[in-house]
Design a protein around this motif. Structure first.
Motif, PDB file in Angstrom:
ATOM      1  N   PRO A 137      32.745  42.131  34.324  1.00 29.93           N
ATOM      2  CA  PRO A 137      33.790  41.132  34.571  1.00 29.93           C
ATOM      3  C   PRO A 137      33.282  39.705  34.720  1.00 29.93           C
ATOM      4  O   PRO A 137      32.377  39.437  35.503  1.00 29.93           O
ATOM      5  CB  PRO A 137      34.438  41.625  35.866  1.00 29.93           C
ATOM      6  CG  PRO A 137      34.243  43.092  35.838  1.00 29.93           C
ATOM      7  CD  PRO A 137      32.882  43.289  35.239  1.00 29.93           C
ATOM      8  N   PHE A 138      33.906  38.817  33.967  1.00 29.34           N
ATOM      9  CA  PHE A 138      33.613  37.385  34.036  1.00 29.34           C
ATOM     10  C   PHE A 138      34.860  36.612  34.440  1.00 29.34           C
ATOM     11  O   PHE A 138      34.859  35.387  34.489  1.00 29.34           O
ATOM     12  CB  PHE A 138      33.142  36.879  32.662  1.00 29.34           C
ATOM     13  CG  PHE A 138      34.114  37.210  31.561  1.00 29.34           C
ATOM     14  CD1 PHE A 138      35.262  36.467  31.366  1.00 29.34           C
ATOM     15  CD2 PHE A 138      33.885  38.306  30.736  1.00 29.34           C
ATOM     16  CE1 PHE A 138      36.171  36.796  30.366  1.00 29.34           C
ATOM     17  CE2 PHE A 138      34.782  38.645  29.739  1.00 29.34           C
ATOM     18  CZ  PHE A 138      35.932  37.880  29.552  1.00 29.34           C
ATOM     19  N   TYR A 139      35.938  37.332  34.740  1.00 29.47           N
ATOM     20  CA  TYR A 139      37.221  36.698  35.046  1.00 29.47           C
ATOM     21  C   TYR A 139      37.146  35.930  36.371  1.00 29.47           C
ATOM     22  O   TYR A 139      36.282  36.193  37.206  1.00 29.47           O
ATOM     23  CB  TYR A 139      38.325  37.756  35.131  1.00 29.47           C
ATOM     24  CG  TYR A 139      38.289  38.783  34.029  1.00 29.47           C
ATOM     25  CD1 TYR A 139      38.673  38.446  32.724  1.00 29.47           C
ATOM     26  CD2 TYR A 139      37.844  40.081  34.271  1.00 29.47           C
ATOM     27  CE1 TYR A 139      38.630  39.395  31.712  1.00 29.47           C
ATOM     28  CE2 TYR A 139      37.797  41.031  33.262  1.00 29.47           C
ATOM     29  CZ  TYR A 139      38.189  40.686  31.980  1.00 29.47           C
ATOM     30  OH  TYR A 139      38.128  41.620  30.979  1.00 29.47           O
ATOM     31  N   ASP A 140      38.084  35.019  36.558  1.00 26.53           N
ATOM     32  CA  ASP A 140      38.109  34.254  37.802  1.00 26.53           C
ATOM     33  C   ASP A 140      38.273  35.210  38.980  1.00 26.53           C
ATOM     34  O   ASP A 140      39.090  36.131  38.946  1.00 26.53           O
ATOM     35  CB  ASP A 140      39.254  33.238  37.785  1.00 26.53           C
ATOM     36  CG  ASP A 140      39.052  32.147  38.812  1.00 26.53           C
ATOM     37  OD1 ASP A 140      37.926  32.034  39.346  1.00 26.53           O
ATOM     38  OD2 ASP A 140      40.010  31.412  39.100  1.00 26.53           O
ATOM     39  N   SER A 141      37.484  34.972  40.015  1.00 29.65           N
ATOM     40  CA  SER A 141      37.412  35.946  41.105  1.00 29.65           C
ATOM     41  C   SER A 141      36.758  35.308  42.326  1.00 29.65           C
ATOM     42  O   SER A 141      35.867  34.475  42.190  1.00 29.65           O
ATOM     43  CB  SER A 141      36.573  37.154  40.664  1.00 29.65           C
ATOM     44  OG  SER A 141      36.186  37.946  41.760  1.00 29.65           O
ATOM     45  N   PRO A 142      37.176  35.713  43.530  1.00 33.59           N
ATOM     46  CA  PRO A 142      36.464  35.267  44.735  1.00 33.59           C
ATOM     47  C   PRO A 142      35.156  36.009  44.969  1.00 33.59           C
ATOM     48  O   PRO A 142      34.447  35.724  45.926  1.00 33.59           O
ATOM     49  CB  PRO A 142      37.470  35.548  45.864  1.00 33.59           C
ATOM     50  CG  PRO A 142      38.300  36.669  45.359  1.00 33.59           C
ATOM     51  CD  PRO A 142      38.416  36.454  43.867  1.00 33.59           C
TER      52      PRO A 142
END
Length: 581
Positions: free
Chosen positions: A55-60
């Motif tokens: 995963p490279f998606y926006d994430s905290p």
């Protein structure tokens, strides 16, 4: 060669990339998409057919990106959507296909959907997640709706003060579970998490926790299996639920419009019939699955860190291999061959030997032959091709960043009052099995920071102490290196796909329980594999036990090959043509 109608992914080797740890292109100490792009020629040189990007998606980043806050944007330290588009284009220009991680059992608690869901009990998206009222005992004390334990420890329920209900999270409390019973939720998942990227040319997905979307009706209590805690393993209640196959068939209809392939992570599913129900071709659900029997050898049952390092036998490995290979033997299903991924420790440290340079290299080559000789699609994890190993035993527990490792250590500390012996045992298990080991920065060369980033930059995880000895540059121009061996074994596998990827597996039993021996058979060839998983020499009877009279040695990790002995961590692959003709 295989018939022309065999899908590309059945004969493929796929290279897994963990973005944070692969290559930092801008000097901030964190790997990124442009860093991956800068190494595409290297990846192509390995002989692989595709990459799978975690995963490279926006994430905290509470669980390293497996807590997605926005499926349609990129975590800023990794780059932008334009960078990901450039990655897809760069791969396709080199003949490489691209898979992304699909994380859709849960989202981040910061996802817009969950923010709306928890805004009020009457929110239009309230039913997009799994909310339940509290239970109260006779004393009026509030308790979660059931006794399910989170995969990361503690209750799987989190109290929301503002709406006075609990929400379900099978992983971190920052990872609320989506409610797949809601058709509107499913439609939004397909559009945002899948089609947004498929329209950009993506070739497929590795699907995270692919059997957890359908939970047991009524969410009943799990059976009591651990009297030391109120929270119980509920995997039989949240895995393989009654609507799982319905959901996957619906998802498959979307994927088929784009010709996308799928590989599903299938935990807590041991019965062959249950596994095949996901990958049988006629059901059109998943193309293949990750089954964890081999990588779980030597792990504790509950939790997995409740284990003694290297507490396994070759018999355990043999049994695990048989279970995994049964998925493709005489069925229309498909499986995978792998020893490492982002959730495992390093294979050499677990099943080989990292104590000396010689045994490190020999065991690394042996393990390469072992996994490459198994039927199914081959997966190679970044750094596996150069023999990266677990973090040193001298590193303190503070070096471990993974939420699972930290939670387990803190749990032991709390339950034992900080007992030194218990903490030492916990630390030893984490040093042997922890997920952090596969997440250390990739070792590109012998300069400070191992070429992962610029010298003097603080890296998000420490670089391994052995980077000067184990790195890509040191092995690239050495024809006898582990990296060169991996390239060769991938090439051999591609040259003989019928017997490697498609061959029918059968164990070759012998008297020596320290040697793993088996055969792979196709209509044209017979492949025999023998491996010594110990530091000691082992007797070998090629003729009587293995039926080899005039074999051709296809691969080996020692220069010579005595017929009556296998040296420490020695492996050999023998090939006979026209075995059944």
């Amino acid at each position: 060669m295989p018939p022309p109608w065999v899908p590309w992914w059945k004969n493929a080797a796929i290279y897994q990339i963990y973005p944070a740890s692969y290559k930092d292109s801008n000097g901030d100490g964190v790997g990124d998409i442009q860093g991956i792009i800068s190494r595409l020629d290297y990846i192509k040189s390995l002989g692989v057919d595709a990459i799978w990007v975690c995963p490279f998606y926006d994430s905290p980043q509470h669980d390293m990106g497996y807590d997605v806050a926005d499926y349609e944007s990129v975590y800023p330290p990794y780059g932008t959507v334009a960078d990901v588009e450039a990655l897809i284009a760069g791969c396709h220009a080199r003949g490489l296909r691209v898979l992304f991680d699909l994380v859709i059992n849960h989202t981040s608690y910061l996802h817009t959907w969950f923010k709306e869901s928890r805004a009020s009990n009457n929110s239009p998206k309230r039913d997009w997640y799994i909310w339940r009222p509290a239970k109260y005992d006779k004393a009026g004390t509030r308790h979660p709706p059931n006794n399910w334990r989170s995969c990361f420890g503690g209750s799987a329920w989190e109290w929301d003060e503002s709406t006075q209900e609990y929400y379900l999270h099978l992983f971190c409390k920052e990872q609320p579970d989506l409610n797949w019973e809601n058709s509107a939720t499913r439609a939004a998942i397909y559009e945002s998490a899948m089609e947004f990227w498929l329209r950009k040319g993506l070739d497929g997905f590795r699907i995270d926790t692919v059997n957890m979307y359908s939970k047991a009706p009524g969410l009943p209590d799990a059976p009591l299996t651990n009297s030391q805690t109120p929270w119980q393993d509920a995997s039989t209640l949240y895995c393989n639920g009654p609507r799982m196959h319905e959901y996957l068939r619906e998802m498959s209809e979307v994927l088929e419009r784009y010709g996308a392939m799928t590989v599903g992570e299938l935990p807590n599913t041991s019965a062959l019939a249950d596994v095949l129900s996901y990958v049988t071709a006629k059901e059109r659900q998943l193309n293949m699955i990750f089954q964890f029997d081999i990588v779980n050898v030597g792990m504790g049952l509950d939790p997995r860190y409740d284990a003694i390092p290297r507490d396994w036998t070759v018999h355990d490995i043999r049994q695990a291999v048989q279970r995994v290979q049964a998925i493709t033997n005489g069925t229309d299903g498909w499986s995978t061959a792998f020893l490492e991924n982002h959730d495992t420790a390093r294979a050499i440290s677990r099943f080989g030997c990292d104590e000396t340079s010689e045994l490190w290299e020999q065991s690394g080559k042996m393990l390469a032959m072992f996994v490459a000789s198994l039927s199914g699609t081959l997966y190679v994890y970044q750094g596996q091709e150069i023999g990266m190993v677990n973090a040193p035993v001298t590193w303190p527990i503070s070096e471990y960043k993974d939420v699972e490792s930290q939670n387990y250590y803190n749990q032991v500390q709390q339950e034992t009052g900080g007992d030194p012996l218990a903490l030492s045992r916990a630390k030893a298990a984490i040093q042997h099995l922890g997920r952090d080991h596969g997440r250390l920065p990739m070792q590109w060369n012998g300069t400070p920071n191992a070429g992962f980033t610029e010298e003097g930059v603080a890296t998000w995880m420490s670089v391994h102490d052995d980077y000067e000895k184990i790195n890509v540059e040191r092995q690239t121009f050495n024809s006898d290196s582990l990296l060169s061996f991996w390239k060769a074994i991938v090439g051999i596998r591609k040259k003989h796909p019928r017997v490697f990827a498609h061959g029918v597996f059968a164990p070759l039993e012998g008297d020596n329980e320290s040697v793993l021996a088996y055969e792979k058979v196709s209509t044209e060839q017979r492949l025999v594999a023998v491996f010594n998983f110990t530091k000691e020499k082992q007797a070998l009877d090629l003729v009587t036990r293995l039926g080899l009279k005039k074999p051709v040695t296809l691969a080996k990790n020692y220069a010579d090959e005595p017929v009556d002995v296998l040296r420490p961590f020695e492996g050999r692959l023998y090939l006979m043509s026209h075995y059944l003709s």
